[in-house]
Design a protein around this motif. Structure first.
Motif, PDB file in Angstrom:
ATOM      1  N   LEU A 243      -0.235 -15.007  26.217  1.00  0.00           N
ATOM      2  CA  LEU A 243      -0.003 -13.803  25.533  1.00  0.00           C
ATOM      3  C   LEU A 243      -0.887 -12.963  25.468  1.00  0.00           C
ATOM      4  N   PHE A 244      -2.279 -13.445  25.314  1.00  0.00           N
ATOM      5  CA  PHE A 244      -3.526 -12.710  25.387  1.00  0.00           C
ATOM      6  C   PHE A 244      -3.448 -11.747  26.744  1.00  0.00           C
ATOM      7  N   PHE A 245      -3.181 -12.580  27.758  1.00  0.00           N
ATOM      8  CA  PHE A 245      -3.523 -11.731  29.046  1.00  0.00           C
ATOM      9  C   PHE A 245      -2.263 -10.690  29.140  1.00  0.00           C
ATOM     10  N   LEU A 246      -1.124 -11.245  28.647  1.00  0.00           N
ATOM     11  CA  LEU A 246       0.112 -10.237  29.065  1.00  0.00           C
ATOM     12  C   LEU A 246       0.039  -9.259  28.108  1.00  0.00           C
ATOM     13  N   THR A 247      -0.113  -9.370  26.822  1.00  0.00           N
ATOM     14  CA  THR A 247      -0.293  -8.126  26.036  1.00  0.00           C
ATOM     15  C   THR A 247      -1.433  -7.135  26.293  1.00  0.00           C
ATOM     16  N   ALA A 248      -2.642  -7.731  26.782  1.00  0.00           N
ATOM     17  CA  ALA A 248      -3.677  -6.999  27.427  1.00  0.00           C
ATOM     18  C   ALA A 248      -3.147  -6.073  28.587  1.00  0.00           C
TER      19      ALA A 248
ATOM     20  N   LEU B  13       0.457  -2.909  17.974  1.00  0.00           N
ATOM     21  CA  LEU B  13       0.590  -4.171  17.053  1.00  0.00           C
ATOM     22  C   LEU B  13       0.323  -5.565  17.941  1.00  0.00           C
ATOM     23  N   LEU B  14       1.127  -5.440  19.200  1.00  0.00           N
ATOM     24  CA  LEU B  14       1.211  -6.842  19.968  1.00  0.00           C
ATOM     25  C   LEU B  14      -0.442  -7.194  20.184  1.00  0.00           C
ATOM     26  N   TYR B  15      -0.837  -6.060  20.876  1.00  0.00           N
ATOM     27  CA  TYR B  15      -2.321  -6.199  21.423  1.00  0.00           C
ATOM     28  C   TYR B  15      -3.166  -6.776  20.229  1.00  0.00           C
ATOM     29  N   LYS B  16      -3.018  -6.356  18.957  1.00  0.00           N
ATOM     30  CA  LYS B  16      -3.896  -6.950  17.984  1.00  0.00           C
ATOM     31  C   LYS B  16      -3.480  -8.406  17.346  1.00  0.00           C
ATOM     32  N   LEU B  17      -2.116  -8.554  17.486  1.00  0.00           N
ATOM     33  CA  LEU B  17      -1.702  -9.872  16.933  1.00  0.00           C
ATOM     34  C   LEU B  17      -2.115 -10.924  18.031  1.00  0.00           C
TER      35      LEU B  17
END
Length: 229
Positions: A27-32, A40-44
């Motif tokens: 999820l870290f890579f996908l949101t990045a 919001l998703l990037y921060k979460l």
């Protein structure tokens, strides 16, 4: 009423934790890649941020380890080789690390110690918390050396599992952070180099905590079978 841990529970919990950690890294890579930077998703799900979902997960794992040791202090019998003070001290230590993870205590320490010139630090005055934390850790090991050696002799498998987890946790939290500040963040590398380093750093920390939690549950079971000593 005595607390009993089902035989397969520690292994199942370890697998669940590892799956969650893999999902958090993905999820870290996908949101990045696909979400708005600063959104919001990037921060979460940003593994390099504080007070978000990965931080909460790590904090809960550390708290769980602390609670296992507190339960051992209440449920098991103790003697001079493994006193109740050992379980309470270790439990309190992990609860402190949990609050540190959740409330960024080490970052506050770094901010408050910047004026002390002789303290070692990373590039850009980062990492000032490492020296006092390391000194405190060594002091606690010296104070608890007798029960620690007793655990290593009597419960070798469980102790070595916890030691492996602790090594991975420190490797991610300190060694890779040194690499990040000294070699990566100080230079103009592509974003994915920084992202890979952050993912590896945080993944090792989370996996390390999971293994420590797994080992602590095995230790609880083993000490319970031995009559709590």
């Amino acid at each position: 009423m005595a607390i009993r841990i089902p035989d397969k529970f520690p292994r199942k919990l370890l697998v669940i934790c590892l799956l969650i950690e893999i999902a958090l890294v993905m999820l870290f890579f996908l949101t990045a890649l696909f979400s708005e930077q600063g959104g919001l998703l990037y921060k979460l799900f940003n593994l390099d941020y504080e007070k978000n979902i990965p931080t909460l997960f790590s904090s809960l794992q550390l708290a769980a380890v602390g609670m296992v040791f507190f339960v051992m202090s209440r449920e098991l019998t103790h003697d001079a080789s493994l006193p109740i003070s050992f379980d309470i001290t270790v439990g309190a230590g992990f609860l402190f690390l949990s609050f540190d993870e959740l409330l960024s205590v080490h970052e506050r320490i770094t901010s408050s110690l910047k004026h002390i010139d002789y303290l070692p630090r990373f590039e850009g005055d980062h990492g000032l918390w490492v020296a006092p934390y390391l000194a405190l850790g060594i002091l606690l090991l010296l104070i608890l050396r007798k029960p620690v050696l007793h655990l290593l002799r009597t419960y070798r498998r469980e102790s070595l599992i916890m030691l492996l987890g602790a090594i991975l946790f420190v490797l991610g939290g300190v060694s890779l952070e040194v690499l990040s500040y000294e070699l990566i963040r100080a230079h103009d590398y592509p974003w994915y180099v920084y992202a890979l380093e952050v993912a590896m750093e945080e993944f090792l920390e989370m996996v390390g905590i999971s293994i420590v939690l797994y080992g602590s549950l095995l230790l609880f079971k083993a000490r319970s079978l031995d009559g709590g000593e």
